[in-house]
Write a protein that holds these residues in place. Structure first.
Motif, PDB file in Angstrom:
ATOM      1  N   VAL A  17       1.149  -1.331  -0.262  1.00 58.80           N
ATOM      2  CA  VAL A  17       0.334  -0.125  -0.093  1.00 58.80           C
ATOM      3  C   VAL A  17       0.846   1.318  -0.507  1.00 58.80           C
ATOM      4  CG1 VAL A  17      -1.490   1.167   1.318  1.00 58.80           C
ATOM      5  CG2 VAL A  17      -2.095  -1.112   1.327  1.00 58.80           C
ATOM      6  N   LEU A  18       1.860   1.169   0.437  1.00 54.68           N
ATOM      7  CA  LEU A  18       2.718   2.595   0.907  1.00 54.68           C
ATOM      8  C   LEU A  18       3.892   2.707   0.530  1.00 54.68           C
ATOM      9  CD1 LEU A  18       2.607   2.894   5.006  1.00 54.68           C
ATOM     10  CD2 LEU A  18       1.186   4.075   2.906  1.00 54.68           C
ATOM     11  N   GLY A  19       4.203   1.635  -0.513  1.00 54.83           N
ATOM     12  CA  GLY A  19       5.368   1.300  -0.934  1.00 54.83           C
ATOM     13  C   GLY A  19       5.727   2.314  -2.518  1.00 54.83           C
ATOM     14  N   ASP A  20       5.274   2.882  -2.961  1.00 60.34           N
ATOM     15  CA  ASP A  20       5.391   3.727  -3.649  1.00 60.34           C
ATOM     16  C   ASP A  20       5.556   5.611  -3.106  1.00 60.34           C
ATOM     17  OD1 ASP A  20       4.847   4.592  -7.248  1.00 60.34           O
ATOM     18  OD2 ASP A  20       3.343   6.442  -5.787  1.00 60.34           O
ATOM     19  N   ARG A  21       5.944   5.666  -4.162  1.00 59.25           N
ATOM     20  CA  ARG A  21       6.232   7.454  -3.527  1.00 59.25           C
ATOM     21  C   ARG A  21       5.700   8.090  -3.105  1.00 59.25           C
ATOM     22  NH1 ARG A  21       8.703  12.199  -7.114  1.00 59.25           N
ATOM     23  NH2 ARG A  21      10.701  12.920  -5.645  1.00 59.25           N
ATOM     24  N   TRP A  22       4.818   8.441  -4.234  1.00 62.13           N
ATOM     25  CA  TRP A  22       3.411   9.210  -4.424  1.00 62.13           C
ATOM     26  C   TRP A  22       2.373   8.838  -3.514  1.00 62.13           C
ATOM     27  CZ3 TRP A  22       5.068  13.893  -6.282  1.00 62.13           C
ATOM     28  CH2 TRP A  22       5.778  13.034  -8.099  1.00 62.13           C
ATOM     29  N   ALA A  23       2.166   7.583  -2.842  1.00 63.88           N
ATOM     30  CA  ALA A  23       1.425   7.211  -1.422  1.00 63.88           C
ATOM     31  C   ALA A  23       1.448   7.885  -0.851  1.00 63.88           C
ATOM     32  CB  ALA A  23       1.033   5.834  -2.007  1.00 63.88           C
ATOM     33  N   LEU A  24       3.009   7.978  -0.288  1.00 58.87           N
ATOM     34  CA  LEU A  24       3.475   8.343   0.384  1.00 58.87           C
ATOM     35  C   LEU A  24       3.062  10.443   0.892  1.00 58.87           C
ATOM     36  CD1 LEU A  24       6.677   6.395   1.910  1.00 58.87           C
ATOM     37  CD2 LEU A  24       4.390   6.824   3.245  1.00 58.87           C
ATOM     38  N   MET A  25       4.442  10.533  -0.215  1.00 55.15           N
ATOM     39  CA  MET A  25       3.265  12.299  -0.711  1.00 55.15           C
ATOM     40  C   MET A  25       2.762  12.773  -0.896  1.00 55.15           C
ATOM     41  SD  MET A  25       6.388  12.725  -1.086  1.00 55.15           S
ATOM     42  CE  MET A  25       7.025  14.832  -1.576  1.00 55.15           C
ATOM     43  N   ILE A  26       0.886  12.298  -0.870  1.00 54.36           N
ATOM     44  CA  ILE A  26       0.080  12.195  -0.974  1.00 54.36           C
ATOM     45  C   ILE A  26      -0.279  12.630   0.776  1.00 54.36           C
ATOM     46  CG2 ILE A  26      -2.417  10.894  -1.870  1.00 54.36           C
ATOM     47  CD1 ILE A  26      -1.054  10.229  -3.982  1.00 54.36           C
ATOM     48  N   LEU A  27       0.109  11.372   0.943  1.00 61.84           N
ATOM     49  CA  LEU A  27      -0.415  10.806   2.579  1.00 61.84           C
ATOM     50  C   LEU A  27       0.396  12.320   3.518  1.00 61.84           C
ATOM     51  CD1 LEU A  27      -0.463   7.431   3.482  1.00 61.84           C
ATOM     52  CD2 LEU A  27      -2.618   8.770   3.282  1.00 61.84           C
ATOM     53  N   ARG A  28       1.701  12.636   2.887  1.00 62.73           N
ATOM     54  CA  ARG A  28       2.553  13.795   3.484  1.00 62.73           C
ATOM     55  C   ARG A  28       1.819  14.687   3.445  1.00 62.73           C
ATOM     56  NH1 ARG A  28       6.404  16.465   0.353  1.00 62.73           N
ATOM     57  NH2 ARG A  28       4.533  16.992  -1.111  1.00 62.73           N
ATOM     58  N   ASP A  29       0.727  15.042   2.444  1.00 58.71           N
ATOM     59  CA  ASP A  29       0.440  16.354   2.276  1.00 58.71           C
ATOM     60  C   ASP A  29      -0.923  16.124   2.620  1.00 58.71           C
ATOM     61  OD1 ASP A  29       2.088  17.450   0.603  1.00 58.71           O
ATOM     62  OD2 ASP A  29       1.400  16.996  -1.612  1.00 58.71           O
ATOM     63  N   ALA A  30      -1.334  15.246   2.799  1.00 60.11           N
ATOM     64  CA  ALA A  30      -3.294  15.086   3.587  1.00 60.11           C
ATOM     65  C   ALA A  30      -3.041  15.272   4.924  1.00 60.11           C
ATOM     66  CB  ALA A  30      -3.919  13.595   3.866  1.00 60.11           C
ATOM     67  N   PHE A  31      -1.744  15.245   5.507  1.00 67.88           N
ATOM     68  CA  PHE A  31      -1.147  15.784   7.085  1.00 67.88           C
ATOM     69  C   PHE A  31      -1.249  17.085   7.689  1.00 67.88           C
ATOM     70  CE2 PHE A  31       0.725  11.023   7.497  1.00 67.88           C
ATOM     71  CZ  PHE A  31      -0.280  10.276   8.409  1.00 67.88           C
ATOM     72  N   ASP A  32      -0.806  17.620   5.691  1.00 64.90           N
ATOM     73  CA  ASP A  32      -0.542  19.355   6.511  1.00 64.90           C
ATOM     74  C   ASP A  32      -2.026  19.810   5.937  1.00 64.90           C
ATOM     75  OD1 ASP A  32       1.638  18.933   6.736  1.00 64.90           O
ATOM     76  OD2 ASP A  32       2.505  19.091   4.482  1.00 64.90           O
ATOM     77  N   GLY A  33      -2.859  19.248   5.658  1.00 64.06           N
ATOM     78  CA  GLY A  33      -4.426  19.330   5.639  1.00 64.06           C
ATOM     79  C   GLY A  33      -4.719  20.059   4.049  1.00 64.06           C
ATOM     80  N   LEU A  34      -4.083  19.426   3.033  1.00 66.74           N
ATOM     81  CA  LEU A  34      -4.937  19.279   1.065  1.00 66.74           C
ATOM     82  C   LEU A  34      -5.558  18.021   1.506  1.00 66.74           C
ATOM     83  CD1 LEU A  34      -2.111  20.440   1.521  1.00 66.74           C
ATOM     84  CD2 LEU A  34      -1.880  20.104  -0.572  1.00 66.74           C
ATOM     85  N   ARG A  35      -6.474  19.051   0.844  1.00 65.50           N
ATOM     86  CA  ARG A  35      -7.700  17.935   0.641  1.00 65.50           C
ATOM     87  C   ARG A  35      -8.448  17.616  -0.542  1.00 65.50           C
ATOM     88  NH1 ARG A  35     -11.797  17.495   5.135  1.00 65.50           N
ATOM     89  NH2 ARG A  35     -10.941  16.998   6.703  1.00 65.50           N
ATOM     90  N   ARG A  36      -8.424  18.433  -1.487  1.00 67.17           N
ATOM     91  CA  ARG A  36      -8.713  18.242  -2.634  1.00 67.17           C
ATOM     92  C   ARG A  36      -7.668  17.775  -3.913  1.00 67.17           C
ATOM     93  NH1 ARG A  36     -12.539  23.396  -3.257  1.00 67.17           N
ATOM     94  NH2 ARG A  36     -14.420  23.037  -1.227  1.00 67.17           N
ATOM     95  N   PHE A  37      -8.448  16.566  -5.104  1.00 70.75           N
ATOM     96  CA  PHE A  37      -7.712  16.700  -5.852  1.00 70.75           C
ATOM     97  C   PHE A  37      -7.148  17.251  -6.455  1.00 70.75           C
ATOM     98  CE2 PHE A  37      -6.298  15.135 -10.212  1.00 70.75           C
ATOM     99  CZ  PHE A  37      -6.917  14.233 -10.366  1.00 70.75           C
TER     100      PHE A  37
END
Length: 147
Positions: A17-37
């Protein structure tokens, strides 16, 4: 798909689930408050088709949920679930490792601070139940059944 040798390994399953670079970067951004595509796309500079497939995987895996926009508009927002929020220490651990080993002296980088006090956060450590700090040499791996 995991082979028999890795099917019992939590690290292998997490990387599915998390082994893709982009998955972790998306989660990082979600932790920073991003929500929209559009916010994810703008911040990551990622092709829309790749972003859409990674967001779909994160929703299917239960890390993000898609819900109506909080402002009442017709947009949808991606919000972290409890499962998604629990990835925060993993992202912090990667961040701290990167801060320590991947930047030259004087090179600009982002850092994580406690929001309430503005102070740096403590480096993550693996600890025994009694609080002792453990290294890899202090741990062993074995197969167990729960439930």
């Amino acid at each position: 798909m995991l082979d028999e040798n890795n099917a019992q390994c939590p690290v292998a399953r997490a990387l599915e689930v998390l082994g893709d670079r982009w998955a972790l970067m998306i989660l990082r951004d979600a932790f920073d408050g991003l929500r929209r595509f559009s916010e994810f796309q703008k911040n990551l500079g990622l092709a829309k088709n790749i972003l859409a497939s990674r967001l779909k995987l994160l929703v299917e895996s239960g890390l993000l949920a898609l819900q109506p926009a909080s402002d009442g508009s017709a947009y949808k927002e991606y919000v972290l679930t409890e499962k998604g929020l629990s990835v925060f220490p993993v992202v912090v651990g990667l961040r701290q490792w990167g801060e320590r080993y991947l930047f030259e002296a004087g090179e600009a980088r982002s850092e994580l601070f406690e929001a309430a006090k503005g102070q740096a956060i403590e480096t993550l450590q693996v600890r025994a139940l009694d609080g002792r700090v453990l290294g890899a040499e202090d741990c062993l791996r074995r197969v167990v059944r729960h439930g």
